[in-house]
Design a protein around this motif. Structure first.
Motif, short mmCIF file in Angstrom:
data_model
loop_
_atom_site.label_atom_id
_atom_site.label_comp_id
_atom_site.label_asym_id
_atom_site.label_seq_id
_atom_site.Cartn_x
_atom_site.Cartn_y
_atom_site.Cartn_z
N ALA A 122 47.22 38.17 34.16
CA ALA A 122 46.71 37.76 35.47
C ALA A 122 47.00 36.28 35.72
CB ALA A 122 45.21 38.03 35.56
N VAL A 123 47.33 35.97 36.96
CA VAL A 123 47.65 34.58 37.34
C VAL A 123 46.35 33.84 37.62
CG1 VAL A 123 48.79 33.13 39.04
CG2 VAL A 123 49.88 35.25 38.27
N THR A 124 46.17 32.70 36.95
CA THR A 124 44.96 31.91 37.13
C THR A 124 45.23 30.54 37.74
OG1 THR A 124 45.12 31.09 34.85
CG2 THR A 124 43.79 33.06 35.22
N ASP A 125 46.51 30.10 37.77
CA ASP A 125 46.82 28.79 38.35
C ASP A 125 46.72 28.84 39.87
OD1 ASP A 125 47.30 27.68 35.87
OD2 ASP A 125 49.44 28.16 35.91
N CYS A 126 46.56 27.67 40.46
CA CYS A 126 46.46 27.57 41.92
C CYS A 126 47.83 27.75 42.56
CB CYS A 126 45.87 26.23 42.33
SG CYS A 126 44.16 25.99 41.81
#
Length: 244
Positions: A122-126
């Motif tokens: 899952a992508v967690t960066d902004c």
């Protein structure tokens, strides 16, 4: 597939499924490094020292979709998927959107998870946003731009044969790039580019302040504006909308 029998009444019978199209969109937000493999597949190219140009290398994927609240046997797999289109959109006061259009071969009933499958984390960066970057048209900064879109299309089509309801070969077409720039109409420079059918370079740079200044630079070396719409109604700012 509908059977058009004459039954003496208005009811249909013998309705059947026909071909099984596998296609749809993956709507995402642009996050640095998160979707580089999908961008690479959209370009049919190969990343080389952080540079990517369009090419002829086709890449396939299996897309897995799961609804855990439906139980263990709720995994759906879409096989033989290729990236057919990619759309990048910048609008005021918003994040940068990235949408991939996919076309695949087959999908079946929900099932248990495949043994040994590797899932993309899952992508967690902004995400990138509208505030950090620049746009050049013909080497000149366009700080008055209010919206930008670019669409990439590979022209991949499903091709069906007799005795099968899934596509076999998926022929691919030309690499087409279209888009739009909308900006405040404070100069006739770009309008004249449209009138003269000039080939101009468009360079979009997006900077990710959240990850220390990482950036993407997108270059269209020879773009031609096909429309230049300055229509307006009532009071307010006059804009020019340029399709390329």
């Amino acid at each position: 597939v509908i059977q058009d029998n004459r039954l003496g009444n208005r009811n249909r019978r013998c309705n059947k499924h026909g071909n099984k199209p596998v296609a749809g969109d993956l709507p995402l937000l642009l996050v640095y490094g998160a979707y580089d493999n999908l961008i690479e597949a959209a370009f049919c190219g190969t990343w080389d020292n952080a540079e990517l140009v369009d090419g002829v290398t086709r890449r396939g994927f299996t897309i897995a979709r799961n609804n855990p609240e439906l139980g263990a046997n709720s995994w759906r797999y879409y096989k033989g998927v290729e990236i057919n289109t990619m759309a990048l959109e910048l609008t005021q006061n918003d994040n940068v959107s990235l949408t991939f259009g996919v076309i695949g071969v087959d999908s079946g009933k929900p099932q248990a998870a495949l043994a040994g499958q590797t899932l993309v984390p899952a992508v967690t960066d902004c995400a990138f946003d509208y505030k950090h970057g620049s746009l050049l048209v013909g080497g000149v900064a366009r700080a008055q731009a209010t919206a930008f879109t670019i669409n990439i299309e590979n022209g991949i089509e499903a091709s069906y044969v007799l005795f099968s309801d899934v596509t076999g070969a998926k022929p691919i077409g030309k690499f087409d790039v279209t888009g739009n720039i909308t900006m405040q109409f404070d100069s006739v420079t770009d309008y004249n580019h449209f009138i003269d059918a000039d080939k101009v370079a468009i360079v979009l740079t997006l900077q990710d302040a959240a990850t220390g200044g990482n950036e993407y630079e997108l270059t269209i070396p020879r773009a031609m504006f096909n429309t230049a719409n300055t229509d307006t109604s009532g009071e307010g700012e006059i804009s020019i909308s340029l399709d390329f």
